[in-house]
Write an enzyme that holds these catalytic residues in place. Structure first.
Site, PDB file in Angstrom:
ATOM      1  N   HIS A  22       0.836  -1.207   0.000  1.00 12.49           N
ATOM      2  CA  HIS A  22       0.000   0.000   0.000  1.00 12.49           C
ATOM      3  C   HIS A  22       0.868   1.254   0.000  1.00 12.49           C
ATOM      4  CE1 HIS A  22      -2.796   2.877   2.244  1.00 12.49           C
ATOM      5  NE2 HIS A  22      -3.491   2.544   1.165  1.00 12.49           N
ATOM      6  N   GLU A  49       0.464  -0.857  -4.760  1.00 11.86           N
ATOM      7  CA  GLU A  49      -0.712   0.003  -4.837  1.00 11.86           C
ATOM      8  C   GLU A  49      -0.270   1.454  -4.883  1.00 11.86           C
ATOM      9  OE1 GLU A  49      -3.834   2.687  -3.154  1.00 11.86           O
ATOM     10  OE2 GLU A  49      -1.828   2.266  -2.387  1.00 11.86           O
ATOM     11  N   ASP A  51      -1.918   5.709  -5.565  1.00 11.90           N
ATOM     12  CA  ASP A  51      -2.983   6.656  -5.881  1.00 11.90           C
ATOM     13  C   ASP A  51      -2.463   7.577  -6.970  1.00 11.90           C
ATOM     14  OD1 ASP A  51      -4.770   5.998  -3.483  1.00 11.90           O
ATOM     15  OD2 ASP A  51      -2.886   6.567  -2.509  1.00 11.90           O
ATOM     16  N   HIS A  64      -1.444  10.726  -2.559  1.00 10.81           N
ATOM     17  CA  HIS A  64      -2.744  10.342  -2.006  1.00 10.81           C
ATOM     18  C   HIS A  64      -3.642  11.549  -1.752  1.00 10.81           C
ATOM     19  CE1 HIS A  64      -5.589   9.518   1.298  1.00 10.81           C
ATOM     20  NE2 HIS A  64      -5.741   8.345   0.692  1.00 10.81           N
TER      21      HIS A  64
END
Length: 279
Positions: A22, A49, A51, A64
């Site tokens: 993440h 992962e 964003d 993010h």
């Protein structure tokens, strides 16, 4: 800084969930920085992962928050800044790592573009998939998905898995059903993940937005409503849970048979699953 390479046989078995880093190995390194993703790959994460947000001059960057205040030494909204503005900021020292200290080069603590992350994955030396989250609402609306798909096509990543039993190299995640609809309409081969922070009544029976085959519930939902995972599975959906950092939550996810664990601590989760790296 170097890391040991993961064991060749450390891929998950048939009943072991994929481990997704993440924002990279973000407990140990500054989130969304090159060094965080390098570490996650070296520790053996199955997937990364990130964003993505669109800059004022049309670049997709891995950030993010809507604003850069928390994770850099600057201030302002990502959407109002050009890439050169972001590149001048330090995205590492907030985590206790100065850009000119222990990092191998300045780029390791600079803003990370999605293009650079795709290059890193391409050079990983082993299969590493990407889970890319589109952030909404944004002033750029559908331009985010357009730029994202253009970039993925350039890397040959806008399709599905190469074989039915293999994971897709890229999946798109979002809390926005509209964002996922845009992706499905333009690139139907790309798997999509519908993220949820709370369990609304309309989702309790395991339904997902049209065309979406993967649920992305928060670990809080899974803790409070463990039967929800079974309902999703009965509906034919896979389940990717975020953000799973505690050993008890990892055990719960394994017991429930979730397909992917998204965690800030990929090394620890891999070790708990019995997938340790070798020197």
């Amino acid at each position: 800084m170097t890391y040991a390479r993961p064991a060749r046989d450390s891929r998950p078995g048939p009943h072991s969930p994929f481990v997704v880093a993440h924002r990279g190995a973000s407990e140990a390194e500054p989130e969304h920085t090159l060094i965080a993703y390098e570490r996650a790959i070296a520790e053996g994460a199955d997937a990364l992962e990130c964003d993505v947000r669109l800059t004022a001059d049309g670049h997709l960057v891995c950030v993010h928050d809507r604003r850069v205040n928390r994770t850099s030494n600057g201030r302002g909204a990502v959407s109002s800044m050009e890439l050169s503005d972001l590149a001048a900021l330090d995205f590492g020292s907030w985590k206790g790592q100065a850009a000119d200290a222990e990092l191998p080069d300045r780029d390791a603590a600079s803003v990370l573009t999605l293009e650079r992350l795709l290059e890193l994955v391409a050079d990983a030396g082993r299969p590493v998939s990407l889970a890319i989250e589109t952030k909404h609402p944004t002033r750029w609306a559908g331009q985010v998905e357009d730029r994202l798909l253009t970039l993925l096509r350039r890397f040959g990543l806008a399709g599905g898995p190469s074989a039915p039993d293999e994971p897709a190299p890229v999946r798109i995640m979002s809390f926005s059903a509209r964002s996922l609809h845009r992706v499905r309409a333009a690139a139907p081969g790309l798997p999509t993940v519908y993220l949820t922070q709370f369990l609304s009544p309309r989702l309790r029976d395991g339904r997902l937005p049209a065309g979406v085959s993967i649920a992305g519930p928060s670990v809080r939902i899974v803790r409070n409503h463990p039967g929800f995972v079974a309902r999703l599975h009965r509906a034919g959906h896979r389940v990717h849970v975020w953000t799973v950092n505690e050993p008890a939550d990892v055990d719960l996810c394994v017991r429930l048979g979730v397909e992917a664990i998204i965690t800030n601590r990929p090394k620890q989760v891999l070790s708990q699953l019995g997938r340790t790296e070798r020197p």
